[in-house]
Design a protein around this motif. Structure first.
Motif, PDB file in Angstrom:
ATOM      1  N   ILE A  20       0.584  -1.474   0.071  1.00 36.34           N
ATOM      2  CA  ILE A  20       0.159   0.114  -0.412  1.00 36.34           C
ATOM      3  C   ILE A  20       0.870   1.376  -0.162  1.00 36.34           C
ATOM      4  CG2 ILE A  20      -1.524   2.005   1.285  1.00 36.34           C
ATOM      5  CD1 ILE A  20      -2.786  -1.328   1.738  1.00 36.34           C
ATOM      6  N   VAL A  21       1.828   0.984   0.551  1.00 40.47           N
ATOM      7  CA  VAL A  21       2.871   2.566   0.792  1.00 40.47           C
ATOM      8  C   VAL A  21       3.384   3.048  -0.405  1.00 40.47           C
ATOM      9  CG1 VAL A  21       4.318   3.613   2.095  1.00 40.47           C
ATOM     10  CG2 VAL A  21       2.522   2.401   3.648  1.00 40.47           C
ATOM     11  N   ASN A  22       3.746   1.727  -1.099  1.00 34.59           N
ATOM     12  CA  ASN A  22       4.750   2.215  -2.189  1.00 34.59           C
ATOM     13  C   ASN A  22       4.191   2.307  -3.123  1.00 34.59           C
ATOM     14  OD1 ASN A  22       7.244   0.968  -1.218  1.00 34.59           O
ATOM     15  ND2 ASN A  22       7.325  -0.948  -0.941  1.00 34.59           N
ATOM     16  N   ALA A  23       2.509   1.902  -3.333  1.00 31.32           N
ATOM     17  CA  ALA A  23       1.711   2.186  -4.363  1.00 31.32           C
ATOM     18  C   ALA A  23       1.608   4.005  -3.808  1.00 31.32           C
ATOM     19  CB  ALA A  23      -0.164   1.363  -3.810  1.00 31.32           C
ATOM     20  N   LEU A  24       1.097   4.073  -3.263  1.00 32.76           N
ATOM     21  CA  LEU A  24       1.110   5.816  -2.981  1.00 32.76           C
ATOM     22  C   LEU A  24       2.023   6.618  -3.050  1.00 32.76           C
ATOM     23  CD1 LEU A  24      -1.009   5.493   0.488  1.00 32.76           C
ATOM     24  CD2 LEU A  24      -1.980   5.841  -1.467  1.00 32.76           C
ATOM     25  N   ARG A  25       3.390   6.035  -2.585  1.00 36.64           N
ATOM     26  CA  ARG A  25       4.693   6.303  -3.476  1.00 36.64           C
ATOM     27  C   ARG A  25       4.931   6.364  -4.349  1.00 36.64           C
ATOM     28  NH1 ARG A  25       9.774   3.388  -0.712  1.00 36.64           N
ATOM     29  NH2 ARG A  25      10.565   5.907  -0.808  1.00 36.64           N
ATOM     30  N   LEU A  69       0.280   3.861  10.765  1.00 32.99           N
ATOM     31  CA  LEU A  69       0.346   2.564  10.226  1.00 32.99           C
ATOM     32  C   LEU A  69      -0.173   2.459  11.680  1.00 32.99           C
ATOM     33  CD1 LEU A  69       3.235   2.211   8.837  1.00 32.99           C
ATOM     34  CD2 LEU A  69       1.312   2.248   7.632  1.00 32.99           C
ATOM     35  N   HIS A  70      -1.522   1.601  11.966  1.00 31.72           N
ATOM     36  CA  HIS A  70      -2.105   2.087  13.231  1.00 31.72           C
ATOM     37  C   HIS A  70      -3.175   0.651  13.401  1.00 31.72           C
ATOM     38  CE1 HIS A  70      -4.675   3.508  16.623  1.00 31.72           C
ATOM     39  NE2 HIS A  70      -5.678   2.547  16.191  1.00 31.72           N
ATOM     40  N   ARG A  71      -3.029  -0.147  14.701  1.00 33.70           N
ATOM     41  CA  ARG A  71      -2.756  -1.159  14.485  1.00 33.70           C
ATOM     42  C   ARG A  71      -3.883  -2.271  13.673  1.00 33.70           C
ATOM     43  NH1 ARG A  71      -6.101   1.763  19.374  1.00 33.70           N
ATOM     44  NH2 ARG A  71      -4.581   1.754  20.680  1.00 33.70           N
ATOM     45  N   GLY A  72      -2.252  -2.757  12.349  1.00 32.36           N
ATOM     46  CA  GLY A  72      -3.174  -3.581  11.577  1.00 32.36           C
ATOM     47  C   GLY A  72      -4.662  -2.750  10.043  1.00 32.36           C
ATOM     48  N   LYS A  73      -4.555  -1.828  10.703  1.00 35.06           N
ATOM     49  CA  LYS A  73      -5.097  -0.914   9.504  1.00 35.06           C
ATOM     50  C   LYS A  73      -4.042   0.252   8.780  1.00 35.06           C
ATOM     51  CE  LYS A  73      -9.538  -1.749  10.728  1.00 35.06           C
ATOM     52  NZ  LYS A  73     -10.633  -1.325  11.944  1.00 35.06           N
ATOM     53  N   GLU A 105      -7.765  -1.391   5.361  1.00 34.82           N
ATOM     54  CA  GLU A 105      -7.230  -2.463   5.367  1.00 34.82           C
ATOM     55  C   GLU A 105      -6.428  -3.305   4.450  1.00 34.82           C
ATOM     56  OE1 GLU A 105     -10.139  -4.309   7.839  1.00 34.82           O
ATOM     57  OE2 GLU A 105     -11.437  -2.709   8.192  1.00 34.82           O
ATOM     58  N   THR A 106      -7.047  -3.519   3.145  1.00 34.98           N
ATOM     59  CA  THR A 106      -6.243  -4.494   2.266  1.00 34.98           C
ATOM     60  C   THR A 106      -6.117  -3.081   1.069  1.00 34.98           C
ATOM     61  OG1 THR A 106      -7.932  -4.877   1.311  1.00 34.98           O
ATOM     62  CG2 THR A 106      -7.621  -5.982   2.758  1.00 34.98           C
ATOM     63  N   TYR A 107      -4.782  -3.306   0.416  1.00 34.84           N
ATOM     64  CA  TYR A 107      -4.107  -3.005  -0.984  1.00 34.84           C
ATOM     65  C   TYR A 107      -5.516  -2.877  -2.029  1.00 34.84           C
ATOM     66  CZ  TYR A 107      -1.845  -2.424  -5.644  1.00 34.84           C
ATOM     67  OH  TYR A 107      -1.230  -1.871  -6.046  1.00 34.84           O
ATOM     68  N   SER A 108      -6.948  -3.700  -2.007  1.00 32.53           N
ATOM     69  CA  SER A 108      -7.716  -3.446  -3.177  1.00 32.53           C
ATOM     70  C   SER A 108      -8.311  -2.247  -2.049  1.00 32.53           C
ATOM     71  CB  SER A 108      -8.623  -4.549  -2.589  1.00 32.53           C
ATOM     72  OG  SER A 108      -9.811  -4.887  -2.859  1.00 32.53           O
TER      73      SER A 108
END
Length: 130
Positions: A20-25, A69-73, A105-108
């Motif tokens: 997710i973070v790399n997609a945003l980058r 990045l907060h508790r799995g979310k 919660e997910t990349y989707s």
């Protein structure tokens, strides 16, 4: 342009969060070459590095997005995101202090909102006082 401190932080994340973070980058700097990354509040963050009129630093006008990045979310925190026009379709909760927060919660989840995210960030960029 990537920041080595962000690289290091991402390397320690679980694979789904890394994705997710790399997609945003990749996504955000493609919108505008003046969008840069750094670490803010111990999280990957993106800001506008271009020319702006003078402002009080406590207004966070330069800050675009903090990836909390907060508790799995993953919380996409837009420090001044409440000013993004609703017509962009960018959902999330607006707070009285001007923030907008979107939970992933997910990349989707990110893939599903990509067009709205692009529209919202573009709207935010058009509101910058230069």
């Amino acid at each position: 342009m990537t920041d080595p401190n962000v690289d290091e932080l991402i390397a320690g994340l679980p694979p789904e969060e890394q994705k997710i973070v790399n997609a945003l980058r990749n996504l955000l700097p493609a919108i505008d070459p003046e969008i840069r990354e750094h670490i803010k509040w111990n999280s990957p963050a993106f800001y506008y590095s271009g020319e702006m009129k003078a402002f009080d630093a406590k207004e966070y006008k330069r800050d675009l997005l903090v990836v909390n990045l907060h508790r799995g979310k993953i919380l996409l925190v837009f420090p001044t995101g409440a000013k993004i026009h609703a017509s962009t379709g960018l959902k999330g909760k607006n707070y009285p202090d001007g923030r907008k927060i979107i939970t992933l919660e997910t990349y989707s989840d990110l893939e599903k909102m990509e067009q709205e995210l692009l529209a919202g960030i573009t709207d935010w960029l058009h509101q910058i006082e230069k």
